[in-house]
Design a protein around this motif. Structure first.
Motif, PDB file in Angstrom:
ATOM      1  N   UNK A  24      70.621  55.405  28.627  1.00 14.50           N
ATOM      2  CA  UNK A  24      69.785  54.207  28.478  1.00 14.50           C
ATOM      3  C   UNK A  24      68.339  54.594  28.176  1.00 14.50           C
ATOM      4  N   UNK A  25      67.843  55.601  28.859  1.00 17.39           N
ATOM      5  CA  UNK A  25      66.482  56.088  28.595  1.00 17.39           C
ATOM      6  C   UNK A  25      66.378  56.648  27.176  1.00 17.39           C
ATOM      7  N   UNK A  26      67.426  57.350  26.754  1.00 14.80           N
ATOM      8  CA  UNK A  26      67.430  57.883  25.388  1.00 14.80           C
ATOM      9  C   UNK A  26      67.424  56.746  24.366  1.00 14.80           C
ATOM     10  N   UNK A  27      68.204  55.709  24.616  1.00 14.21           N
ATOM     11  CA  UNK A  27      68.229  54.570  23.701  1.00 14.21           C
ATOM     12  C   UNK A  27      66.859  53.914  23.587  1.00 14.21           C
ATOM     13  N   UNK A  28      66.178  53.755  24.724  1.00 10.43           N
ATOM     14  CA  UNK A  28      64.831  53.182  24.711  1.00 10.43           C
ATOM     15  C   UNK A  28      63.904  54.091  23.902  1.00 10.43           C
ATOM     16  N   UNK A  51      66.898  62.871  34.135  1.00  6.37           N
ATOM     17  CA  UNK A  51      68.067  62.254  34.763  1.00  6.37           C
ATOM     18  C   UNK A  51      69.321  63.107  34.591  1.00  6.37           C
ATOM     19  N   UNK A  52      69.433  63.767  33.437  1.00  7.99           N
ATOM     20  CA  UNK A  52      70.621  64.571  33.164  1.00  7.99           C
ATOM     21  C   UNK A  52      70.232  65.747  32.279  1.00  7.99           C
ATOM     22  N   UNK A  53      70.038  66.885  32.900  1.00  8.59           N
ATOM     23  CA  UNK A  53      69.591  68.063  32.161  1.00  8.59           C
ATOM     24  C   UNK A  53      70.687  68.674  31.288  1.00  8.59           C
ATOM     25  N   UNK A  54      71.896  68.158  31.384  1.00  9.48           N
ATOM     26  CA  UNK A  54      73.011  68.626  30.554  1.00  9.48           C
ATOM     27  C   UNK A  54      73.245  67.709  29.349  1.00  9.48           C
ATOM     28  N   UNK A  55      72.382  66.727  29.154  1.00  7.05           N
ATOM     29  CA  UNK A  55      72.548  65.703  28.124  1.00  7.05           C
ATOM     30  C   UNK A  55      72.001  66.234  26.790  1.00  7.05           C
ATOM     31  N   UNK A  56      72.877  66.876  26.027  1.00 12.90           N
ATOM     32  CA  UNK A  56      72.474  67.543  24.793  1.00 12.90           C
ATOM     33  C   UNK A  56      71.821  66.586  23.797  1.00 12.90           C
ATOM     34  N   UNK A  57      72.319  65.368  23.692  1.00  8.29           N
ATOM     35  CA  UNK A  57      71.742  64.408  22.744  1.00  8.29           C
ATOM     36  C   UNK A  57      70.277  64.099  23.073  1.00  8.29           C
ATOM     37  N   UNK A  59      68.114  66.251  24.292  1.00 11.61           N
ATOM     38  CA  UNK A  59      67.317  67.368  23.768  1.00 11.61           C
ATOM     39  C   UNK A  59      67.153  67.255  22.258  1.00 11.61           C
ATOM     40  N   UNK A  60      68.203  66.859  21.573  1.00 15.55           N
ATOM     41  CA  UNK A  60      68.131  66.655  20.123  1.00 15.55           C
ATOM     42  C   UNK A  60      67.089  65.580  19.791  1.00 15.55           C
ATOM     43  N   UNK A  61      67.109  64.484  20.533  1.00 15.35           N
ATOM     44  CA  UNK A  61      66.135  63.410  20.323  1.00 15.35           C
ATOM     45  C   UNK A  61      64.725  63.909  20.608  1.00 15.35           C
ATOM     46  N   UNK A  62      64.568  64.716  21.640  1.00 10.23           N
ATOM     47  CA  UNK A  62      63.248  65.273  21.977  1.00 10.23           C
ATOM     48  C   UNK A  62      62.709  66.121  20.831  1.00 10.23           C
ATOM     49  N   UNK A  63      63.573  66.868  20.181  1.00 16.78           N
ATOM     50  CA  UNK A  63      63.145  67.692  19.042  1.00 16.78           C
ATOM     51  C   UNK A  63      62.659  66.799  17.903  1.00 16.78           C
ATOM     52  N   UNK A  64      63.371  65.737  17.633  1.00 15.35           N
ATOM     53  CA  UNK A  64      62.961  64.804  16.579  1.00 15.35           C
ATOM     54  C   UNK A  64      61.605  64.184  16.912  1.00 15.35           C
ATOM     55  N   UNK A  65      61.399  63.818  18.158  1.00 13.63           N
ATOM     56  CA  UNK A  65      60.121  63.226  18.571  1.00 13.63           C
ATOM     57  C   UNK A  65      58.998  64.243  18.394  1.00 13.63           C
TER      58      UNK A  65
END
Length: 75
Positions: A24-28, A51-57, A59-65
């Motif tokens: 949900x945080x990633x979607x926001x 919230x979830x350090x294993x959430x690969x998506x 990290x991918x979003x963080x790289x894009x940001x």
């Protein structure tokens, strides 16, 4: 632009119900990035990773940001 803002409101409401849902945080974060609110996008992707350090998506979003931030800073 309105559809992203509506989505943000919906996801934030869902976060209030279950604040442990990293997606949900990633979607926001993604929605904020789409409307060019990069600081808010960065804030929410950080929360997703926390919230979830294993959430690969997340990290991918963080790289894009980070890439978007570097473009803004270098333009």
């Amino acid at each position: 632009r309105g559809k992203y803002e509506k989505a943000i409101l919906s996801w934030k409401k869902a976060i209030k119900s279950d604040s442990n849902m990293a997606n949900l945080y990633r979607n926001v974060s993604i929605a904020y990035r789409k409307i060019k609110k990069i600081k808010k996008s960065d804030f929410y992707i950080s929360k997703a990773i926390n919230k979830n350090q294993q959430f690969a998506d997340a990290y991918y979003t963080a790289i894009i940001i980070e890439y978007n931030i570097s473009i803004i800073l270098n333009s």
